[in-house]
Design an enzyme around this catalytic site. Structure first.
Site, PDB file in Angstrom:
ATOM      1  N   ASP A  67      -7.848   4.448  -3.754  1.00  0.00           N
ATOM      2  CA  ASP A  67      -9.035   4.574  -2.902  1.00  0.00           C
ATOM      3  C   ASP A  67     -10.124   5.378  -3.617  1.00  0.00           C
ATOM      4  O   ASP A  67     -10.423   6.528  -3.268  1.00  0.00           O
ATOM      5  CB  ASP A  67      -8.657   5.264  -1.587  1.00  0.00           C
ATOM      6  CG  ASP A  67      -7.663   4.449  -0.781  1.00  0.00           C
ATOM      7  OD1 ASP A  67      -7.535   3.238  -1.040  1.00  0.00           O
ATOM      8  OD2 ASP A  67      -7.008   5.018   0.108  1.00  0.00           O
ATOM      9  N   ASP A  86       0.842  -1.199   0.000  1.00  0.00           N
ATOM     10  CA  ASP A  86       0.000   0.000   0.000  1.00  0.00           C
ATOM     11  C   ASP A  86       0.877   1.249   0.000  1.00  0.00           C
ATOM     12  O   ASP A  86       2.047   1.215   0.404  1.00  0.00           O
ATOM     13  CB  ASP A  86      -0.901  -0.019   1.241  1.00  0.00           C
ATOM     14  CG  ASP A  86      -2.225   0.678   1.001  1.00  0.00           C
ATOM     15  OD1 ASP A  86      -2.293   1.531   0.095  1.00  0.00           O
ATOM     16  OD2 ASP A  86      -3.197   0.372   1.720  1.00  0.00           O
ATOM     17  N   GLU A 106       3.073   5.083  -3.685  1.00  0.00           N
ATOM     18  CA  GLU A 106       3.355   6.293  -4.495  1.00  0.00           C
ATOM     19  C   GLU A 106       4.395   7.233  -3.868  1.00  0.00           C
ATOM     20  O   GLU A 106       5.075   7.915  -4.644  1.00  0.00           O
ATOM     21  CB  GLU A 106       2.050   7.042  -4.814  1.00  0.00           C
ATOM     22  CG  GLU A 106       1.281   7.563  -3.669  1.00  0.00           C
ATOM     23  CD  GLU A 106       0.351   6.512  -3.066  1.00  0.00           C
ATOM     24  OE1 GLU A 106      -0.263   6.848  -2.047  1.00  0.00           O
ATOM     25  OE2 GLU A 106       0.261   5.378  -3.544  1.00  0.00           O
TER      26      GLU A 106
END
Length: 825
Positions: free
Chosen positions: A474, A401, A404
């Site tokens: 998300d 997760d 980035e």
């Protein structure tokens, strides 16, 4: 006399300048010259790939690419100088350099123009990068006015063609940027820069402008068509390994299972219900509090027996992915070890507070920091703890997760953070490539028995080589967001990165609850319709994974067997499993043949109507998918959140209302069938001619699907998980109307022996004129390979039952023992 001398001197100077401007140096890879104070290099990396480098004269340019792994081939090319141009031509592409202004035109070998640099389109502007003298760089091109371009990553703009767009490229939660595009003219362009970059396209020019660069560095590739361009991009940046077979089954997840008992019970429940499932995902905070963020250890007392949890899941014939992040809390040993070696970056990241409250209580800062993934020693440390704390327990894969990574409350000085490769600004967009690559490389070093599988939230060019499937972040639980996922996934695939998925049902779904986390949304008819349609779309993506917050997504949350929504969900999951032989064989076409699983229609059809089509696609090369992306039974609710405000758990004022809905009603939608072939309605077998729009009758439990004439599709057995049954009794479906071919691929399923040639293929060829199916000899061997089996060959026709059910009457039952055989139908 003085005037005459002056004119002669001026003429001599101009002649000398012209002579200098038109000189060039031949190199092993191409040519090098200096034009208008700019050094220009053209290098052939292969007959199809040309590298262009430009930098200010007097300087130098040395760079080890993070994305490019290809070493330049020994390519034959010719040089032809004419007046003010130099032409370099390989067997596949021609690059013409203008010696006056330094611009380059790319052509086919027969002179057809592909892409032109804009005259004087290279711009260098002095830039101070955290104390290092460098440049901001721009290169402009001129595209044809009717040209369509695709790529740039995962973009949430709803567009298929990216003409007339401005895109600011800095990796974030829901937009994953790849500085690459390809054209419907059959070429691609990779801008090899990792700093914040602006892509701009308008009728006058198309450009990349990057904040930091010692020089311009890009690769032009000629592939003739979309598949060819993708093949060149992978040749340049890396090939795609095979994923484990079990990753192509159904995956259940949520934010978050709060104990090991809850996690295991979900798997047990699916087994008790007889609903197929291959994996479950354990989200964050199994490590405990935020000060131990990403500790890669089960410190939460609700996970006191992790080995038992993993064993229980494996004993239920399921697999486990677990959440790991790009940052560490201050009380973790990873943080302490990296802190001492200056391997942490200082900017705000998730979670900001040590307390689980919203908004973050900054009286209790978490101290969580992102690690320097550009540093090879830091990647070693990351794996050391991952291996010891999790991999050694038998966890099957990684949910990486925030790759980035999360960058909150942005301040320009944050980019001044020093990394192993310079400022964070200089390498910012390549962060996901480095952190994902670090895990892949280390796991490959220690094990060949388990294929690396990484589910990740961000990507950059070249990430396809690291066993990673990227999801779209998300995203909101809205119809508008569902619509945007189709072109987002297709454009990402057109960058050469084939594995992509999305949170089925959308991530932020609290607007469908009576209060933000009471779970009532699963009985809200508005959400039920959205979820079913998203699930049906997800069944035709490379990974079928249900996940989100606010509303639990397990099938039993939506009702029970015999109820419309439950049955629709179960039917869709079973459909996915029936297609596993088709899907796994297409995965091999990706690895072995540079193919793509999600295919924009422009890849396969010369039909102007599909060039900018953003709501249909091919899954493999046989199945046309036309997802239902508009509400048909309930109002479309407008839900306004984003990846930051979505975490605000206060009751929203725009809660959707639960209304009584009759989901048994039949509806309709318009579907366009591409020209150049005939199409079969998957559910009825009704045949249509391509090149027309039809009104398709729809039901809540069916996604509009069409099979291309000439398709040969293997149909798998009914199973509870991917490896439950061998493929010893497959149904082979023939959709007549054109010649067709399909190669069935099999291997050991979850190791790298296929790289040593341990796999087998069987090719089915349909001759439509002779109505004959030829089955090739079985080629190759591997441990556990079937040596004999049955093929139930069916020629699909209108009077058959729905093809999602076993046919009562089969055209031919073939006993196959590995030798070539021909069947007349």
């Amino acid at each position: 006399m003085i005037q005459k001398v002056y004119l002669l001197s001026l003429l001599f100077c101009l002649t000398s300048l012209n002579s200098i401007a038109q000189s060039y140096e031949k190199t092993n890879l191409g040519v090098k010259t200096s034009i208008n104070s700019t050094v220009v290099e053209i290098q052939f990396y292969s007959p199809e790939i040309v590298r262009v480098i430009k930098y200010p004269a007097g300087g130098s340019f040395e760079k080890k690419s993070l994305s490019v792994v290809k070493v330049a081939e020994n390519t034959k090319f010719t040089i032809d100088k004419k007046d003010t141009t130099v032409s370099l031509k390989s067997q596949s592409v021609e690059a013409v350099l203008n010696l006056n202004d330094g611009s380059i035109n790319f052509k086919t070998v027969d002179g057809k123009s592909l892409l032109n640099e804009k005259n004087s389109g290279a711009v260098f502007t002095n830039f101070d990068d955290a104390g290092s003298k460098t440049y901001s760089i721009t290169q402009s091109f001129v595209l044809d006015k009717k040209e369509s371009i695709y790529g740039l990553g995962i973009l949430q703009n709803g567009k298929m063609s990216q003409r007339n767009q401005k895109v600011h490229m800095v990796q974030n939660n829901t937009w994953d940027f790849v500085t690459f595009f390809q054209s419907d003219k059959g070429y691609g362009l990779f801008w090899d820069n990792y700093s914040p970059t602006d892509f701009s396209d308008n009728p006058e020019e198309t450009s990349f402008k990057s904040e930091v660069g010692d020089g311009i560095d890009y690769y032009f590739m000629s592939g003739k068509n979309a598949d060819g361009v993708i093949a060149e991009m992978r040749d340049l940046t890396g090939q795609v390994p095979m994923f484990p077979k079990w990753t192509f089954g159904f995956w259940q997840s949520k934010e978050r299972y709060k104990s090991q008992n809850e996690t295991v019970e979900v798997v047990k429940k699916y087994r008790d219900l007889g609903v197929p499932l291959d994996g479950i995902i354990q989200d964050w905070q199994y490590w405990g509090d935020n000060y131990h963020w990403n500790g890669m250890n089960f410190l939460n007392p609700e996970f006191s027996k992790p080995q038992q949890m993993i064993d229980d899941i494996h004993n239920l014939n399921a697999h486990l992915l677990i959440s790991i992040w790009s940052s560490f809390g201050p009380k973790t040993p990873q943080f302490q070890e990296m802190k001492a070696k200056n391997m942490l970056m200082d900017f705000q990241t998730w979670p900001q507070s040590g307390k689980e409250t919203w908004p973050p209580d900054m009286n209790f800062p978490s101290g969580v920091q992102v690690y320097d993934a550009y540093n090879p020693e830091a990647r070693d440390i990351y794996w050391k703890y991952l291996n010891k704390g999790l991999f050694s327990l038998g966890i099957d894969g990684w949910w990486m997760d925030s790759t980035e990574p999360d960058h909150l409350d942005f301040k320009p000085k944050d980019f001044d953070n020093k990394t192993f490769l310079g400022s964070f600004r200089k390498v910012r967009n390549a962060y996901p490539l480095m952190t994902v690559g670090g895990v892949y490389d280390h796991q490959r070093e220690v094990s060949s028995d388990k294929r690396v599988f990484i589910l990740t939230r961000s990507a950059f060019a070249g990430q396809q080589r690291y066993g990673a499937n990227t999801w779209s972040g998300d995203v909101n639980s809205t119809w508008d967001m569902l619509r945007k996922q189709i072109p987002a996934g297709l454009n990402f695939s057109l960058c050469g990165i084939p594995y992509w998925n999305t949170d089925i049902g959308g991530f932020f779904a609290g607007a469908y609850n009576k209060s933000w986390n009471d779970g009532s949304g699963s009985r809200n008819s508005s959400y039920q319709e959205l979820y079913v349609r998203w699930l049906q779309f997800g069944a035709f993506t490379p990974m079928m994974r249900s996940h989100g917050t606010d509303i639990p997504r397990e099938i039993y949350q939506f009702g029970k067997k015999g109820e419309t929504i439950y049955d629709a969900i179960e039917k869709t999951i079973n459909l996915r499993y029936a297609l596993l032989p088709y899907i796994y064989s297409n995965a091999w076409k990706i690895t072995n043949g540079q193919s793509s699983m999600m295919r924009a229609l422009m890849m396969d059809f010369e039909d102007d109507k599909v060039k900018d089509m953003n709501n249909e696609y091919l899954f493999g090369q046989s199945i046309l998918v036309a997802p239902i992306i508009n509400a048909q039974y309930t109002p479309e609710a407008v839900v306004k959140t984003n990846e930051d405000t979505g975490w605000n758990k206060k009751d929203a004022s725009d809660k959707t209302k639960t209304v009584a809905v009759d989901f048994s009603q039949k509806k309709s939608k318009k579907v366009y069938l591409p020209a150049g072939t005939e199409w079969y309605d998957f559910w009825t077998n009704k045949k249509y001619k391509g090149g027309q729009e039809i009104d398709q009758e729809t039901r809540i439990d069916e996604i509009p699907l069409y099979i291309k004439a000439g398709s040969v599709i293997p149909w798998g057995p009914k199973v509870q998980y991917a490896d439950e049954k061998k493929w010893d009794n497959l149904e082979i479906r023939i959709y007549e109307g054109a010649d067709g071919e399909f190669t069935l691929y099999e291997d050991e399923g979850d190791n790298y022996n296929y790289e040593k040639g341990k796999y087998a293929t069987i090719t089915f060829k349909w001759d439509d004129l002779k109505k004959t199916l030829s089955i090739s000899e079985q080629k190759g061997t591997f441990k556990g390979m079937l040596t004999q089996r049955k093929f139930n060959v069916v020629k699909v026709s209108l009077n058959q039952k729905q093809p999602d059910k076993a046919s009562e009457k089969l055209d031919k039952v073939v006993d196959y023992k590995g030798s070539k055989i021909s069947i007349k139908l």
